[in-house]
Write an enzyme that holds these catalytic residues in place. Structure first.
Site, PDB file in Angstrom:
ATOM      1  CB  SER A 121      -0.714   0.061   1.363  1.00 41.22           C
ATOM      2  OG  SER A 121      -1.470  -1.042   1.360  1.00 41.22           O
ATOM      3  CG  HIS A 142      -2.051  -0.423  -4.198  1.00 41.50           C
ATOM      4  ND1 HIS A 142      -2.566   0.763  -3.739  1.00 41.50           N
ATOM      5  CD2 HIS A 142      -2.390  -1.271  -2.945  1.00 41.50           C
ATOM      6  CE1 HIS A 142      -3.169   1.019  -2.762  1.00 41.50           C
ATOM      7  NE2 HIS A 142      -2.885  -0.350  -2.214  1.00 41.50           N
ATOM      8  CD  GLU A 154      -3.043   3.723  -6.294  1.00 38.77           C
ATOM      9  OE1 GLU A 154      -3.262   5.103  -6.160  1.00 38.77           O
ATOM     10  OE2 GLU A 154      -2.451   3.086  -5.170  1.00 38.77           O
ATOM     11  CG  ASN A 192      -3.587   3.667   0.658  1.00 41.73           C
ATOM     12  OD1 ASN A 192      -4.621   3.901   0.975  1.00 41.73           O
ATOM     13  ND2 ASN A 192      -3.045   2.464   0.287  1.00 41.73           N
TER      14      ASN A 192
END
Ligand SMILES: NC(=O)c1ccc[n+]([C@@H]2O[C@H](COP(=O)([O-])OP(=O)(O)OC[C@H]3O[C@@H](n4cnc5c(N)ncnc54)[C@H](O)[C@@H]3O)[C@@H](O)[C@H]2O)c1
Length: 293
Positions: A121, A142, A154, A192
């Site tokens: 992450s 991701h 991602e 994130n």
């Protein structure tokens, strides 16, 4: 030449690893899951089975599709079983030393052309790549949680990631019928980088007594139209994962605005990691979740 991917290895039978195995098998890939113990594998396979059954119950899948997906998934705690896989996605605990140990164990087992990806992450793809024997065939893929529901993936290149590797990952994501966005290799990428400071701020809001767990989550659900409150979401992500990401942002960007809230640290130290451990900002051990503050 862009490698053809037919089989997916997954390291880590936790919430993300199971989700990646689930969607990969539904898209027709052969899947091999690896984790530390046979117990974790069994729990993971049971989770996947239950999640597929829920999709059948909701009319999103047929029984045949579920059975076909289950037949494509195997699991074991023997790392050698990852040997024939074309692409191995590491989805183990968000801890750089854990991931480095895994690459040291997995790389010698893989075929020379196999690709390796991480579902991290927040950690640097370039730095993780340097712990492998194949930085050109390594990148970040991701997924979002829960993987079977969330549309976004991602894609993150490290400095050495080859174009063929990137193209193969893009094709894999398209075959899963998910949308890929490209993020540069900076701490926590895009989602994130934006989401975790918001969650951390919600925890500060609780820590400073501005509102209760219920008030904060209700405020953000009804006041900002978020489908889940930030504390509910933190529990869902896992508080250990939330803390790791904040630490990566704090260390990587050297800005005090990313300082992890001491209350988040305290919950993690208590082993109250959210849904996966039964308790976090809510207690999940009864019929309905009850706020713990
Ligand atoms: N939770 C989320 O919302 C989310 C979202 C996107 C990405 N991620 C990332 O996905 C990864 C996994 O997160 P998660 O939420 O599934 O965690 P989790 O705690 O549910 O699962 C982690 C799994 O890794 C396994 N593991 C630990 N050390 C291992 C080792 N040495 N070898 C093999 N397996 C090992 C554990 O046994 C466990 O089954 C992390 O990098 C995390 O940052 C998490």
């Amino acid at each position: 030449m862009v490698p053809v991917i037919k089989s997916i290895g997954v390291v880590g039978a936790g919430q993300m690893g199971c989700g990646i195995a689930h969607v990969s098998a539904l898209a027709g890939y052969k899947v091999q899951i690896y984790d530390l113990s046979q117990d974790r594998i069994e729990t993971g396979l049971a989770t996947i089975n239950g999640n597929l059954a829920r999709q059948v119950g909701g009319g999103k899948l047929t029984d045949e599709e579920r059975n076909a997906a289950l037949a494509l998934i195997s699991g074991s705690s023997d790392v050698n079983d990852l040997a024939p896989m074309d692409l191995v996605i590491e989805a183990a605990t968000e801890d750089e030393s854990v991931k480095r140990k895994i690459y040291a164990l997995v790389c010698p087992v893989l075929g020379p052309d196999a690709m390796l990806a991480t579902n991290t992450s927040s950690l640097s793809i370039t730095r993780l790549a340097s712990a492998t024997d194949r930085p050109e065939r390594f990148m970040g893929i991701h997924f979002m949680n829960p993987v079977p529901v969330m549309k976004l993936v991602e894609l993150v290149r490290g400095i050495a990631t080859g174009e063929a590797t990137f193209s193969a990952a893009k094709e894999y994501v398209a075959k899963l019928e998910k949308t890929a966005t490209v993020a540069e290799d900076f701490p926590a990428f895009i989602v994130n980088r934006i989401l975790l400071p918001m969650i951390n701020e919600a925890i500060y809001t609780l820590y400073e007594g501005v509102g209760s767990v219920d008030a904060i989550d209700t405020a953000m659900k009804l006041g900002a139209n978020h489908p889940m409150g930030p504390l509910q979401l933190a529990d869902f992500i896992g508080l250990d994962t939330c803390l790791s990401i904040m630490q990566v942002l704090y260390d990587g960007l050297a800005d005090s605005k990313y300082r992890p809230c001491p209350l988040l640290v305290k919950y993690v130290e208590a082993g109250w990691l959210g849904r996966k451990s039964g308790r976090g900002f809510y207690d999940y051990r009864g019929e309905v979740p009850v706020p713990t503050r």
